[in-house]
Design an enzyme around this catalytic site. Structure first.
Site, PDB file in Angstrom:
ATOM      1  N   ARG A  24       0.835  -1.095   0.183  1.00 21.71           N
ATOM      2  CA  ARG A  24       0.076  -0.033   0.079  1.00 21.71           C
ATOM      3  C   ARG A  24       0.934   1.219   0.027  1.00 21.71           C
ATOM      4  NH1 ARG A  24      -2.615  -3.734   2.987  1.00 21.71           N
ATOM      5  NH2 ARG A  24      -1.428  -3.291   4.828  1.00 21.71           N
TER       6      ARG A  24
ATOM      7  N   GLU B 153       5.772 -11.556  14.998  1.00 24.01           N
ATOM      8  CA  GLU B 153       5.416 -12.037  15.762  1.00 24.01           C
ATOM      9  C   GLU B 153       5.653 -13.704  15.727  1.00 24.01           C
ATOM     10  OE1 GLU B 153       1.052 -11.382  16.483  1.00 24.01           O
ATOM     11  OE2 GLU B 153       1.140 -12.168  18.445  1.00 24.01           O
TER      12      GLU B 153
HETATM   13  P1  AMP Z   1       4.759  -3.515  11.438  1.00 20.54           P
HETATM   14  O1  AMP Z   1       6.155  -3.925  10.477  1.00 20.54           O
HETATM   15  O2  AMP Z   1       4.583  -4.212  12.466  1.00 20.54           O
HETATM   16  O3  AMP Z   1       5.232  -1.813  11.686  1.00 20.54           O
HETATM   17  O4  AMP Z   1       3.618  -3.765  10.216  1.00 20.54           O
HETATM   18  C1  AMP Z   1       3.537  -2.602   9.440  1.00 20.54           C
HETATM   19  C2  AMP Z   1       3.102  -3.332   8.007  1.00 20.54           C
HETATM   20  O5  AMP Z   1       2.002  -4.088   8.313  1.00 20.54           O
HETATM   21  C3  AMP Z   1       2.474  -2.153   7.231  1.00 20.54           C
HETATM   22  O6  AMP Z   1       2.903  -2.407   5.736  1.00 20.54           O
HETATM   23  C4  AMP Z   1       1.003  -2.344   7.355  1.00 20.54           C
HETATM   24  O7  AMP Z   1       0.408  -2.255   6.102  1.00 20.54           O
HETATM   25  C5  AMP Z   1       0.692  -3.824   7.880  1.00 20.54           C
HETATM   26  N1  AMP Z   1      -0.401  -3.819   9.125  1.00 20.54           N
HETATM   27  C6  AMP Z   1       0.186  -4.119  10.279  1.00 20.54           C
HETATM   28  N2  AMP Z   1      -0.752  -4.057  11.261  1.00 20.54           N
HETATM   29  C7  AMP Z   1      -1.906  -3.686  10.268  1.00 20.54           C
HETATM   30  C8  AMP Z   1      -3.242  -3.479  10.673  1.00 20.54           C
HETATM   31  N3  AMP Z   1      -3.819  -3.547  11.780  1.00 20.54           N
HETATM   32  N4  AMP Z   1      -3.938  -2.772   9.603  1.00 20.54           N
HETATM   33  C9  AMP Z   1      -3.559  -2.858   8.534  1.00 20.54           C
HETATM   34  N5  AMP Z   1      -2.182  -3.082   7.986  1.00 20.54           N
HETATM   35  C10 AMP Z   1      -1.398  -3.530   9.068  1.00 20.54           C
END
Ligand code: AMP
Length: 175
Positions: free
Chosen positions: A58, A95
């Site tokens: 996205r 995770e």
């Molecule tokens: P992180 O690496 O944990 O910061 O996760 C970020 C990535 O995961 C981004 O590219 C987001 O698009 C996706 N993502 C993580 N959690 C969500 C959520 N609750 N809703 C939508 N996209 C998420």
């Protein structure tokens, strides 16, 4: 208009317990999309930006619009196995398990100033991998912009500890 109102929440996607923050409804709303692109850039008005880099998938939708607005090049940071040319990889812990992001060698030049964008910051792991890849190419991450922060997961602090400013347009509680 409050762009937060144009984001849809889908419960239990992609697995039970996750509240998926769906920005496709924002992208589909002409006014919200344009305002979001402007606001993502707002803190960097007047700053020198040589390239916009974005995280799959996205982030590409916003990153392309931002690069066009700035009249600079766009650089994709992709999930493992998608980039066709010589590339550098950075793995990080999820995770459950591991993920890997990749950047084309030569896509960024040493000394270039890069703005990094994605739709959402959760734990910050994906963004941190992107920062490491950009830095390994010798370029500088001058800032990062996200539509959504999930403050409960601490990603913002994790990225700020790496000396990268974080700009977000809105927050949602929980994970
Ligand atoms: P992180 O690496 O944990 O910061 O996760 C970020 C990535 O995961 C981004 O590219 C987001 O698009 C996706 N993502 C993580 N959690 C969500 C959520 N609750 N809703 C939508 N996209 C998420």
């Amino acid at each position: 208009m409050n762009i937060r109102d144009s984001i849809r929440t889908i419960p239990d996607f992609p697995k039970p317990g996750i509240q998926f923050r769906d920005v496709t409804t924002l992208f589909g709303d002409a006014q919200a999309f344009r305002i979001a692109i402007d606001q993502l850039l707002h803190p960097y008005a007047g700053a020198r930006i040589d390239k916009v880099a974005a995280l799959e998938a996205r982030g590409f939708i916003m990153g392309g619009a931002i690069a066009h607005q700035l009249s600079v090049g766009f650089v994709p940071i992709r999930k493992a196995g998608k980039l066709p040319g010589p590339r550098t990889s950075e793995s990080y812990t999820l995770e459950y398990g591991e993920a890997t992001m990749e950047l084309h060698d030569g896509a960024l030049q040493p000394g270039e100033r890069v703005l990094l964008v994605d739709d959402l910051i959760a734990t910050g792991g994906t963004c941190e991998a992107g920062i490491k890849l950009i830095r390994r190419s010798g370029a500088t991450v001058i800032g990062s912009s996200f539509i959504i922060d999930l403050p409960a997961l601490g990603g913002r602090q994790r990225i700020e500890k790496l000396d990268v400013p974080v700009h977000v347009l809105c927050e949602f509680e929980g994970d």
